[in-house]
Design an enzyme around this catalytic site. Structure first.
Site, PDB file in Angstrom:
ATOM      1  N   ASP A 105     -50.650  17.456  -4.715  1.00 36.16           N
ATOM      2  CA  ASP A 105     -50.358  16.932  -3.192  1.00 36.16           C
ATOM      3  C   ASP A 105     -51.519  15.843  -3.157  1.00 36.16           C
ATOM      4  O   ASP A 105     -51.147  14.711  -3.450  1.00 36.16           O
ATOM      5  CB  ASP A 105     -50.557  18.158  -2.446  1.00 36.16           C
ATOM      6  CG  ASP A 105     -50.287  17.802  -1.028  1.00 36.16           C
ATOM      7  OD1 ASP A 105     -49.938  16.809  -0.608  1.00 36.16           O
ATOM      8  OD2 ASP A 105     -49.986  18.910  -0.202  1.00 36.16           O
ATOM      9  N   LYS A 133     -46.303  15.299  -5.522  1.00 35.78           N
ATOM     10  CA  LYS A 133     -45.813  14.675  -4.126  1.00 35.78           C
ATOM     11  C   LYS A 133     -45.768  12.910  -4.131  1.00 35.78           C
ATOM     12  O   LYS A 133     -46.977  12.731  -4.472  1.00 35.78           O
ATOM     13  CB  LYS A 133     -46.155  15.349  -3.078  1.00 35.78           C
ATOM     14  CG  LYS A 133     -45.751  16.837  -2.840  1.00 35.78           C
ATOM     15  CD  LYS A 133     -46.276  17.414  -1.325  1.00 35.78           C
ATOM     16  CE  LYS A 133     -45.855  18.571  -1.388  1.00 35.78           C
ATOM     17  NZ  LYS A 133     -46.451  19.367  -0.197  1.00 35.78           N
TER      18      LYS A 133
HETATM   19  P1  IMP Z   1     -53.942  19.251  -3.220  1.00 36.71           P
HETATM   20  O1  IMP Z   1     -55.578  19.436  -3.646  1.00 36.71           O
HETATM   21  O2  IMP Z   1     -53.700  18.635  -2.074  1.00 36.71           O
HETATM   22  O3  IMP Z   1     -53.334  18.350  -4.369  1.00 36.71           O
HETATM   23  O4  IMP Z   1     -53.214  20.610  -3.245  1.00 36.71           O
HETATM   24  C1  IMP Z   1     -54.118  21.555  -3.734  1.00 36.71           C
HETATM   25  C2  IMP Z   1     -53.048  22.930  -3.866  1.00 36.71           C
HETATM   26  O5  IMP Z   1     -52.618  23.040  -2.577  1.00 36.71           O
HETATM   27  C3  IMP Z   1     -51.864  22.845  -4.878  1.00 36.71           C
HETATM   28  O6  IMP Z   1     -52.400  23.380  -6.145  1.00 36.71           O
HETATM   29  C4  IMP Z   1     -51.340  24.006  -4.346  1.00 36.71           C
HETATM   30  O7  IMP Z   1     -51.860  25.377  -4.558  1.00 36.71           O
HETATM   31  C5  IMP Z   1     -51.383  23.951  -2.650  1.00 36.71           C
HETATM   32  N1  IMP Z   1     -50.166  23.109  -2.285  1.00 36.71           N
HETATM   33  C6  IMP Z   1     -50.014  21.681  -2.263  1.00 36.71           C
HETATM   34  N2  IMP Z   1     -48.686  21.444  -1.664  1.00 36.71           N
HETATM   35  C7  IMP Z   1     -48.281  22.525  -1.635  1.00 36.71           C
HETATM   36  C8  IMP Z   1     -46.728  22.701  -1.144  1.00 36.71           C
HETATM   37  O8  IMP Z   1     -45.868  22.000  -0.812  1.00 36.71           O
HETATM   38  N3  IMP Z   1     -46.487  24.306  -1.066  1.00 36.71           N
HETATM   39  C9  IMP Z   1     -47.244  25.285  -1.582  1.00 36.71           C
HETATM   40  N4  IMP Z   1     -48.505  25.051  -1.986  1.00 36.71           N
HETATM   41  C10 IMP Z   1     -48.899  23.688  -1.830  1.00 36.71           C
END
Ligand code: IMP
Ligand code: MG
Length: 183
Positions: A105, A133
């Site tokens: 994300d 994303k």
């Molecule tokens: P990031 O650090 O923002 O890239 O995301 C970290 C974590 O958040 C991911 O490994 C997921 O476990 C969770 N996450 C991010 N986006 C989503 C989503 O759309 N649905 C569910 N979990 C999410």
């Protein structure tokens, strides 16, 4: 999956599409890691479904390890703060490591993990993520294997949860507003 049907707004990626993509990713990984001693690392909990299904399309002797990091909790925004809740059992020195992620994300979690793992001196370190994303990564990340680029919406299923539910949905979908239940 009927149990969750009233909560689902739309199916973004079907069970069939995911299955076909994992065959494709597994085939590439099999070719790329011939003659190496590959270690798959899954980031709990989200990656457990992808890991299990992807691994069965990698036709190589494999070892597995898991890490757990703190993530969203019950909210749907990333904090950027990463805490290791469960560390690896394996020593990474001299290993070819492939980190398996459910979704990238903001990329903050992954950036932290890659830095942490690189410090343990693996021979190689790459990432396989089922979902990314589109256009919102806050950090530059070089992802070797990506399944699908998806719009910037909160999704559930195939390992991804909202408040610990929906991980066992066989597809990736979005939730109806009512399903968030005021969180
Ligand atoms: P990031 O650090 O923002 O890239 O995301 C970290 C974590 O958040 C991911 O490994 C997921 O476990 C969770 N996450 C991010 N986006 C989503 C989503 O759309 N649905 C569910 N979990 C999410
Ligand atoms: Mg995750």
């Amino acid at each position: 999956m009927q149990a969750y049907e009233p909560d689902i707004e739309k199916i973004l990626i079907s069970e069939k599409e995911i299955a076909a993509k994992l065959v494709e990713m597994g085939t590439r990984i099999t070719q790329d890691y011939r003659d190496s001693n590959l270690l798959l690392i899954g980031v709990l909990k989200g990656a457990f479904v992808v890991m299990a299904d992807l691994a069965r399309h990698i036709e190589l002797p494999l070892e597995f390890d898991f890490m757990a990091v703190s993530s969203y909790g019950a909210a749907t925004k990333t904090s950027g703060v990463v805490r290791i809740l469960k560390d690896l059992d394996h020593d990474l020195e001299g290993r070819d490591v492939l980190l398996v992620e459910d979704i990238v994300d903001s990329g903050l979690t992954l950036k932290y993990l890659l830095k942490n793992l690189a410090a343990r001196k693996p021979t190689s370190l790459e990432v396989a993520a089922l979902l990314r994303k589109r256009g919102i990564q806050q950090v530059e990340l070089d992802l070797r294997y990506v399944g699908f680029d998806i719009p910037n919406e909160f999704v559930v299923g195939y390992g991804l949860d909202f408040a610990e539910k929906y991980r066992n949905l066989p597809y990736v979908g979005t939730l109806r507003a009512e399903a968030y239940g005021g969180v």
